[in-house]
Structures are given as structure tokens and as C-alpha cells.
Write a protein that holds these residues in place. Sequence first.
Motif, PDB file in Angstrom:
ATOM      1  N   TYR A 587     -35.727  22.416 -37.168  1.00  0.00           N
ATOM      2  CA  TYR A 587     -34.284  22.712 -37.263  1.00  0.00           C
ATOM      3  C   TYR A 587     -34.004  24.102 -36.689  1.00  0.00           C
ATOM      4  O   TYR A 587     -33.031  24.302 -35.962  1.00  0.00           O
ATOM      5  N   GLU A 588     -34.850  25.030 -37.058  1.00  0.00           N
ATOM      6  CA  GLU A 588     -34.633  26.415 -36.626  1.00  0.00           C
ATOM      7  C   GLU A 588     -34.717  26.509 -35.102  1.00  0.00           C
ATOM      8  O   GLU A 588     -33.881  27.132 -34.451  1.00  0.00           O
ATOM      9  N   LEU A 589     -35.724  25.842 -34.544  1.00  0.00           N
ATOM     10  CA  LEU A 589     -35.917  25.871 -33.092  1.00  0.00           C
ATOM     11  C   LEU A 589     -34.709  25.246 -32.381  1.00  0.00           C
ATOM     12  O   LEU A 589     -34.311  25.663 -31.298  1.00  0.00           O
ATOM     13  N   LYS A 593     -28.626  24.323 -38.788  1.00  0.00           N
ATOM     14  CA  LYS A 593     -28.658  25.016 -40.077  1.00  0.00           C
ATOM     15  C   LYS A 593     -29.853  24.508 -40.896  1.00  0.00           C
ATOM     16  O   LYS A 593     -30.377  23.427 -40.610  1.00  0.00           O
ATOM     17  N   PRO A 594     -30.253  25.251 -41.945  1.00  0.00           N
ATOM     18  CA  PRO A 594     -31.413  24.799 -42.745  1.00  0.00           C
ATOM     19  C   PRO A 594     -31.223  23.410 -43.352  1.00  0.00           C
ATOM     20  O   PRO A 594     -32.198  22.731 -43.651  1.00  0.00           O
ATOM     21  N   ASP A 595     -29.977  22.964 -43.505  1.00  0.00           N
ATOM     22  CA  ASP A 595     -29.785  21.609 -44.043  1.00  0.00           C
ATOM     23  C   ASP A 595     -29.682  20.562 -42.924  1.00  0.00           C
ATOM     24  O   ASP A 595     -29.309  19.415 -43.171  1.00  0.00           O
ATOM     25  N   GLU A 600     -21.015  25.184 -36.492  1.00  0.00           N
ATOM     26  CA  GLU A 600     -19.603  24.890 -36.187  1.00  0.00           C
ATOM     27  C   GLU A 600     -19.242  25.248 -34.741  1.00  0.00           C
ATOM     28  O   GLU A 600     -18.533  24.491 -34.063  1.00  0.00           O
ATOM     29  N   GLU A 601     -19.713  26.411 -34.273  1.00  0.00           N
ATOM     30  CA  GLU A 601     -19.344  26.838 -32.904  1.00  0.00           C
ATOM     31  C   GLU A 601     -19.849  25.831 -31.869  1.00  0.00           C
ATOM     32  O   GLU A 601     -19.210  25.577 -30.852  1.00  0.00           O
TER      33      GLU A 601
END
Lengths: 610, 92
Positions: A587-589, A593-595, A600-601
Motif C-alpha cells: 500500500y505504501e509503495l 492510505k494504510p487502510d 483524495e487528491e
Amino acid sequence: MLKRKTAVVDLTEGTVKDITVSDELRRAYYGGRGLNMHYLLNMLTPGADPLGPKNVLIFGTGFLTGILAPNSGRFNISAKSPESQVVGDSNCGGFFAPELKYAGYERVIITGKAPEPSYIYIEDGTVEIRSADGYWGLDTQEVQKAFKRDLGMVESAVCGVAGEKLVRYACVRNGVKNAAGRSGMGAVMGSKNLKAMVARGTGGIEIADPEGLLRYTEELKDYIMSSKITPIIGSVGTPLLYEVSNAFGAIRTKNSQLNQWSSNLDAAEIDKHVEKMIACADCIVHCRHRNMQGGEGPEYTALGLVGANIGLDNADEVIRMNNLCNDLGLDISSSGTYMAWATELYEKGLITKEDTGGMELEFGNFEQYSELLRMINDREGFGDVLAEGRHAAATLNDPEGDYLITVKGLPQSDPHDVRYMKAFALGIATSSRGADHLRSRPTLEIFFKLPAEVKEKIYGAKVNSDPTSFDSKEIPVHFSDNIFATIDCMGLCKFICHGFNSPHYLSYPHFVGLINRATGWEVTEEELQTVGPRVIDTERIINIREGLVKSWDTLPKKYFDDPMPLGQAKGHHIDREEFAAALDRYYELRGWKPDGMVQEERIEELEGIA
Amino acid sequence: MRISVKALRPFKEALGSGDLELERPEGETVEGLIRALVEEHPAFRDHALDANGDIDLTLNMMVSGRPVGENDLDDPLKDGDEVLLFMPLSGG
Ligand code: SF4
């Protein structure tokens, strides 16, 4: 340059309208899967019934399709999936996609539902909705022959009776075996009273630098043919993979209760049934078998999923199962997965003869499985239950789907048991359409001797060379996701592309070489590398709108809980904590978001592309 | 020491068999075994070695369940090891 028209067909109203596609939009998504996803994002009402008129069904050709680029004859069919919980999308070879382009269209977007069985006919710049009287009720082979008989040298993408009857894993077929197989696109056609897309085209495609493109195409062909892997794909095909996975102990067997099966399905055995090798449009590899039983195939998937997974060990019988799925228009991966699932439930006593309408399900029973396929196709008796796929879980006394080999509601596409290769496992867990090797299979993981510095150069970061470790495996998965999405936008076959097979196949610089010669644009590699992440994020947003939460990025329960029992892979399983940590890093890569939600952007940016 | 080799396509055609039982000297390395097979089966050379004479990237190996990485070619084999030779491929 390279541009064909895009039509929106409203089957309810019976209208056809051409829409404008800006170059900005083309350069953001190119074609195939990418542009399809853009239109789904913009046109699909969240929460729409996938088998209702509000679903949007898109046939989109690859950006490079129809221009002699190697292995470029592909298209994607996309819609909300009636089978899985998420986006449906399926890539198909054959000859339909170039024909659609020569007929003047690169994409047809279909909404609504026709009042009566219909087909869409596209010829040299015109699109018509016609009655399917005389074609409805035919299987995928009969109907294609009927169109050729009545309309001449047309190419068609059709659903069979399974699609008409809304079997949730009905596929779309072009030719004998080419399939948009995954995620139930045939059922979406059926739900719209749409039997077929039929195309006939005699128009050319405008190319910026035709001679330069031809020369470059020749260079690429030589490059592809110089690989030691190409002649093997072209002479043995994917059945080779069966014996590799099996020798190693990674073949899904009897609903993943076992991981090793008979050598009777090895490529050498399949060879005995092969008449010759054939190819899709513009293909220089020809990986397909024409078999002596009157069909095409089998691929590795068929050997695994309507072979080992249902306990068949006779090559002739498996080929017949393969041919039957092809003729009926059923996805082989899903059919094999659901039949094996039901058989294990029966063996375990979770369902009984009362549930199966008297069928005593047992692995290895060819007659029984052939009959069951026909019953699924006709939605007859127990076949009507299994036609619902994972939606039948509660009826079959497996309410949580504990015995299902699915992710996000989609059965795993390929027969490889991923409990050993951890990057493969992360790949199918995060794939946008559910468990699928064609979304992100990081095959370079099995090039065991690939030097660390070469890998680092490919991935842009160091990756742990131990295939059984989750450490840093988010990196190859992220890389593969991105390049595979780009390949699907181009309309190229993954067999000749970097990352899916040899590291020496076509990659971003080659795609750029083809794009710029064809269009006259000055696309850079850097620019092209933004396309894959854009497609993945767009799919993620569509899935989030359909309710996706982090817990959907997971694996079948068995992969966590049951260690592999046999072979060199014995003892391997997926550790929940290691998997969860790898998912967080992925997710980070990806910048999520963590979830697992998209920022949003980014949503605003992608919704703003027009 | 006794080493068994299981070779899949296309290597098995080049070696004349998919299942070989070999008697090899103590301490022989993985690379040593491959070069010995090349000596004995000239048809295997094109598959096993690249243009520089190094072990080809597309000759994938596992020794008793362990993948052979770029730094493992010098690892000594031991009596009873099972060596699997296969070409890395993907597809479905
Ligand atoms: S390699 Fe196979 S799947 Fe790919 S384009 Fe050629 S025949 Fe079709």
C-alpha cells in the motif's frame, strides 16, 4: 494518427452515438484495459446490479492493435463483474480486435438492455443493433459459424448459452478458444440480451511513420525470436508449466487439498494429441494447440483446473473437458474451481445427495463432470446452483467460503499453488479483479540466477532473492502490476513482454518505440511509466465505490492454514503476520492510505481526466 | 556419491531422458554437475550455456527443494541430492 472511433450504444433506446476522445485522454490511458477503466469510472453507477441494465459493458481494443506490432491483436472487455465482488475485466486474443479497428472503431461502450435478443454489427464506420433471431440459443462455435455463413468474412465476439442464461462465469469467445474468460463478461452480455459483437472492416489505420514502424517491428521480431524461451512457447506452449509446477509440488490438486498430481498430463503426453500449433492475429510465437479432439488447447490452466483440480489424470479426458468449456463458453478457471469446491464439500459431508440432486460427487469422474458442465450451462438441477459460483456458498453449507480458492470473489485463474512463492501470493491477493496471475505475476522471481544487480536495475530497489520470503516482495508485485497494466493498454500479448516471461522481452522502451513511430508523438519512457499506476488506481477507485475494504486483499483460507503436503514445496504456507506486513508495504509503495484507500487528491486527479 | 537429476522440457530431450541417476565424485558443485552433463550430452550445451560459456539464465535449478541462485553454483552437492532442471516460464 492511429485513431479509430468510439461508439456508445444504448440498447434500451436502440441508439448509437460516436463520442470524441481527446489526445490528452489517449495519452493518459492509451487503450484496452486502461481506457475501458476510465469509462467505467465515469459511467458506472456505484452499486449497480451487474446483471441489470445499468451495468456498462465495454469492448476496447489495444492501442497498438491492428498495426502489425508483434502479438498485438488483443482487446479487453470490462464491466462490473457478476461473478466477483469487484471490477470485471478480461483480455482476449484471436482476430476480433484488429477487425473491429479495420471496421472503424477502437471501442464500443454498451449500456441498457435490448428489448429482444440482439447483436451489434460494425462494418466500415457504421454500427447497427440487429435482431439475434436465429442466433440466440446457439453455442459459441455454432453461432460464429452462423455469422460467417450469413455475413461473410466477419469476426465475432460471442457468448454461448451459458451467457444467455446468466451463468456468472460465462465467458466471451472469439474463434475456437480465444476467451475473455475471466469475471463473467459473457453473463453481462446475456443480461443485456446481447449475443455478439460482429465486425467486418476493410479500412486502414493511419500511421505517422509507416516505414519506420515496419522496420522497427522487424527488429522487435528478431529480438523476440532470439530468446531461448520463444521457441519453447511456440512448440510446447503452456502445458510445459504443468510439469514444472507439478515436479515442484505446486499444482492445485483436488481443491488444494493436495499440491502434486499425475505426470500423465505432462506436456509430452499432451503432444500426442496435438495436430498443430496456431496463433492469434499478428502473433509471431504461435503458442496455441489445435487438438485432435476437434478443439484448441489445452493450456496449463485447463490441465490444472479441469485436470488435477478435479482429479482427472487422463489427457484425452482433460482435453475433452477443455473443449466442452470452450464450446459452451464457460471460464475454465472458474468451472474447475467451483466443481472441485463442490466435490470437496460433498466428500466432507457438508453437502449431500439431497443438495446435489442425487449426484454422488467424486474426484476423477469424467462422465460426471462433463454432465455437470452441461447442467451448469443449461442451469439445470444442481448445475443451476453451481452456475451461481461463489454466490452459492451459503446454499452449499460453506457460508464463509472457507473451502473456496477465490480472492475478492474470483476463483484463482491459474493452477499454481502460491503457498511457496510468496510474491505470487501477494500478487493474487492485491490484484484488482481478484485472484489472477495475469494482473501481477512476478515471474522474474523464478529466474533464480538473475543477478542481484540486474534485479535491482529492473525494480529500482533491492529485492530478497529467497522466493519463499515475503521480505521486499511488494517491490516485484508493484513493478509487475504496473507493466502488465501498460501491456493491457497497448493490446500486446504478455508472452512477449518483459516481466511475464524473460527479462529480455519487450518493455517500456520498446512500447515507446512503437507508440512514437505509429503516432508521431514524442512520448518518453518516464511518461509511459505513469500509465500503469494510473490504471491500477482507477480500478482501485472503482472497487472502493463497490465497497472494497482492506480485508478483501487477502488469500484463500487454506493458503494460510494448511501447509502444502507434498513435494519440494512441502510444509510451505502463508504466515498471516508476514502477509499483513507485506500488504502494508505494498500500500505504501502504491501511495495508498494504510487502510488501502486511494488518496483524495489522486481521486480528484483521475476523475478530472477528460 | 549418488545424484538424481530430473530434467523437464526442453532439457530432457537434450539429455535423452528426464530422469538420470548419476554417480558423481564427492564435493562436486552444482556448476560442475551441469558442465559434466554438457560434456556427456553435446545437445545440452546450447540449453545449458550462454554465449559466454556461463550457465544460462534460462536453466533453472533446484537442489533438494532449494532454489539455486546466482551465488549458489559453487555449492557442493551431497549424496542423495535431487536436482530439478526446468525453464522459468509463466502463463495460464
Ligand atoms: S503467444 Fe499465444 S496467446 Fe499470445 S498472441 Fe500468440 S498465440 Fe495468442
